[in-house]
Motif scaffolding. Structure first.
Motif, PDB file in Angstrom:
ATOM      1  N   ARG A 211       9.781   0.259   3.751  1.00 30.81           N
ATOM      2  CA  ARG A 211      11.198  -0.571   3.344  1.00 30.81           C
ATOM      3  C   ARG A 211      12.168   0.295   3.187  1.00 30.81           C
ATOM      4  O   ARG A 211      13.413  -0.206   3.410  1.00 30.81           O
ATOM      5  CB  ARG A 211      10.747  -0.804   1.851  1.00 30.81           C
ATOM      6  N   ALA A 212      12.052   1.732   3.154  1.00 29.74           N
ATOM      7  CA  ALA A 212      13.483   2.690   3.185  1.00 29.74           C
ATOM      8  C   ALA A 212      13.656   2.952   4.693  1.00 29.74           C
ATOM      9  O   ALA A 212      14.959   3.438   5.108  1.00 29.74           O
ATOM     10  CB  ALA A 212      12.920   3.925   2.513  1.00 29.74           C
ATOM     11  N   GLY A 213      13.068   2.290   5.754  1.00 29.00           N
ATOM     12  CA  GLY A 213      13.208   2.634   6.804  1.00 29.00           C
ATOM     13  C   GLY A 213      13.084   4.161   7.490  1.00 29.00           C
ATOM     14  O   GLY A 213      13.536   4.391   8.632  1.00 29.00           O
ATOM     15  N   LEU A 214      12.175   4.600   6.892  1.00 30.14           N
ATOM     16  CA  LEU A 214      11.755   5.972   7.339  1.00 30.14           C
ATOM     17  C   LEU A 214      10.500   5.902   7.901  1.00 30.14           C
ATOM     18  O   LEU A 214      10.320   6.985   8.954  1.00 30.14           O
ATOM     19  CB  LEU A 214      11.403   6.734   5.996  1.00 30.14           C
TER      20      LEU A 214
ATOM     21  N   GLY B  39       1.029  -1.237   0.027  1.00 32.95           N
ATOM     22  CA  GLY B  39      -0.033   0.126  -0.100  1.00 32.95           C
ATOM     23  C   GLY B  39       0.944   1.273  -0.133  1.00 32.95           C
ATOM     24  O   GLY B  39       1.971   1.228  -0.099  1.00 32.95           O
ATOM     25  N   PRO B  40       0.239   2.398   0.012  1.00 34.19           N
ATOM     26  CA  PRO B  40       0.933   3.728   0.091  1.00 34.19           C
ATOM     27  C   PRO B  40       2.182   3.775   1.013  1.00 34.19           C
ATOM     28  O   PRO B  40       3.029   4.387   0.597  1.00 34.19           O
ATOM     29  CB  PRO B  40      -0.176   4.601   0.319  1.00 34.19           C
ATOM     30  N   LEU B  41       2.167   3.263   2.122  1.00 34.10           N
ATOM     31  CA  LEU B  41       3.271   3.432   3.315  1.00 34.10           C
ATOM     32  C   LEU B  41       4.472   2.569   2.992  1.00 34.10           C
ATOM     33  O   LEU B  41       5.516   2.729   3.461  1.00 34.10           O
ATOM     34  CB  LEU B  41       2.636   3.210   4.622  1.00 34.10           C
ATOM     35  N   ALA B  42       4.303   1.537   1.976  1.00 33.29           N
ATOM     36  CA  ALA B  42       5.173   0.593   1.956  1.00 33.29           C
ATOM     37  C   ALA B  42       6.527   1.091   1.530  1.00 33.29           C
ATOM     38  O   ALA B  42       7.664   0.651   2.157  1.00 33.29           O
ATOM     39  CB  ALA B  42       4.668  -0.415   0.894  1.00 33.29           C
ATOM     40  N   GLY B  43       6.743   1.920   0.694  1.00 28.84           N
ATOM     41  CA  GLY B  43       8.052   2.622   0.151  1.00 28.84           C
ATOM     42  C   GLY B  43       8.666   3.062   1.542  1.00 28.84           C
ATOM     43  O   GLY B  43       9.721   3.013   1.545  1.00 28.84           O
TER      44      GLY B  43
ATOM     45  N   GLN C 295       6.584  15.014   4.325  1.00 31.29           N
ATOM     46  CA  GLN C 295       8.186  15.025   4.321  1.00 31.29           C
ATOM     47  C   GLN C 295       8.853  13.746   4.271  1.00 31.29           C
ATOM     48  O   GLN C 295       9.981  13.791   3.512  1.00 31.29           O
ATOM     49  CB  GLN C 295       8.279  15.807   5.670  1.00 31.29           C
ATOM     50  N   LEU C 296       8.156  12.808   4.681  1.00 34.49           N
ATOM     51  CA  LEU C 296       9.093  11.382   4.831  1.00 34.49           C
ATOM     52  C   LEU C 296       8.998  11.004   3.327  1.00 34.49           C
ATOM     53  O   LEU C 296      10.079  10.416   2.744  1.00 34.49           O
ATOM     54  CB  LEU C 296       8.393  10.356   5.714  1.00 34.49           C
ATOM     55  N   ARG C 297       8.024  11.034   2.547  1.00 34.43           N
ATOM     56  CA  ARG C 297       8.074  10.868   1.179  1.00 34.43           C
ATOM     57  C   ARG C 297       8.838  11.604   0.396  1.00 34.43           C
ATOM     58  O   ARG C 297       9.507  11.215  -0.590  1.00 34.43           O
ATOM     59  CB  ARG C 297       6.484  11.053   0.632  1.00 34.43           C
ATOM     60  N   GLN C 298       8.877  13.005   0.634  1.00 39.41           N
ATOM     61  CA  GLN C 298      10.039  13.745   0.011  1.00 39.41           C
ATOM     62  C   GLN C 298      11.300  13.402   0.143  1.00 39.41           C
ATOM     63  O   GLN C 298      12.181  13.302  -0.708  1.00 39.41           O
ATOM     64  CB  GLN C 298       9.837  15.109   0.377  1.00 39.41           C
ATOM     65  N   ARG C 299      11.688  13.096   1.390  1.00 41.45           N
ATOM     66  CA  ARG C 299      12.842  12.310   1.581  1.00 41.45           C
ATOM     67  C   ARG C 299      13.318  10.878   0.866  1.00 41.45           C
ATOM     68  O   ARG C 299      14.459  10.833   0.285  1.00 41.45           O
ATOM     69  CB  ARG C 299      13.061  12.135   3.068  1.00 41.45           C
ATOM     70  N   LEU C 300      12.421  10.257   0.758  1.00 40.59           N
ATOM     71  CA  LEU C 300      12.492   8.965   0.195  1.00 40.59           C
ATOM     72  C   LEU C 300      12.707   9.306  -1.483  1.00 40.59           C
ATOM     73  O   LEU C 300      13.522   8.712  -1.846  1.00 40.59           O
ATOM     74  CB  LEU C 300      11.078   8.066   0.018  1.00 40.59           C
ATOM     75  N   GLU C 301      12.086  10.304  -2.058  1.00 43.38           N
ATOM     76  CA  GLU C 301      12.172  10.738  -3.453  1.00 43.38           C
ATOM     77  C   GLU C 301      13.682  11.329  -3.629  1.00 43.38           C
ATOM     78  O   GLU C 301      14.129  11.036  -4.743  1.00 43.38           O
ATOM     79  CB  GLU C 301      11.264  11.756  -3.766  1.00 43.38           C
ATOM     80  N   ALA C 302      14.194  11.895  -2.750  1.00 40.02           N
ATOM     81  CA  ALA C 302      15.557  12.530  -2.882  1.00 40.02           C
ATOM     82  C   ALA C 302      16.627  11.532  -2.722  1.00 40.02           C
ATOM     83  O   ALA C 302      17.717  11.819  -2.955  1.00 40.02           O
ATOM     84  CB  ALA C 302      15.438  13.628  -1.738  1.00 40.02           C
TER      85      ALA C 302
END
Length: 133
Positions: free
Chosen positions: A54-57, A47-51, A125-132
């Motif tokens: 998995r990244a540990g965020l 689902g939406p929070l999986a990424g 903000q966590l999602r933006q960190r993941l994308e960065a």
């Protein structure tokens, strides 16, 4: 009559003892087939929070909160191992941050910008960190 035997791992007992009155502790019971405990397959977030997970965020059991001062409402949710949110006062988990926020506010709302982690970061903000990364 059958006998019911419940055995808790010491970590579960320690968590229950250390929980405060506001904590929600989730315990899952399953049927065992004998003296040896069965191996449980690892839970894979989806689902939406999986990424983020998995990244540990974002970790399972993280408590997310929000406060809307003008509307005088707040919310609290716990992240499950499979990437859903259990919102206080609701019996079923929600698959997305926005659905969980909508359950609390009664309005369609962007849960990504509403829910905050204990350090004050929003899920967006966590999602933006993941994308960065």
């Amino acid at each position: 009559m059958a006998t019911l035997s419940i055995h808790f791992d010491p970590a579960v007992v320690a968590r229950l003892v250390s929980a405060s009155g506001d904590d929600t502790v989730h315990v899952t019971l399953s049927l065992g087939g004998g003296a040896a405990p069965t191996q449980v397959a690892p839970v894979i977030p989806h689902g939406p929070l999986a990424g983020l997970m998995r990244a540990g965020l974002l970790e399972p059991d993280t408590v997310l909160t929000f406060r809307q001062r003008r509307a005088n409402r707040s919310g609290r949710a716990v992240v499950t191992a499979d990437g859903q949110l259990i919102v206080d006062g609701h019996p079923s988990p929600f698959p997305s941050p926005s659905k969980a926020a909508e359950a609390v506010t009664g309005n369609i709302i962007n849960g990504w910008t509403l829910w905050q982690t204990p350090d004050g970061s929003t899920l967006d903000q966590l999602r933006q960190r993941l994308e960065a990364q």
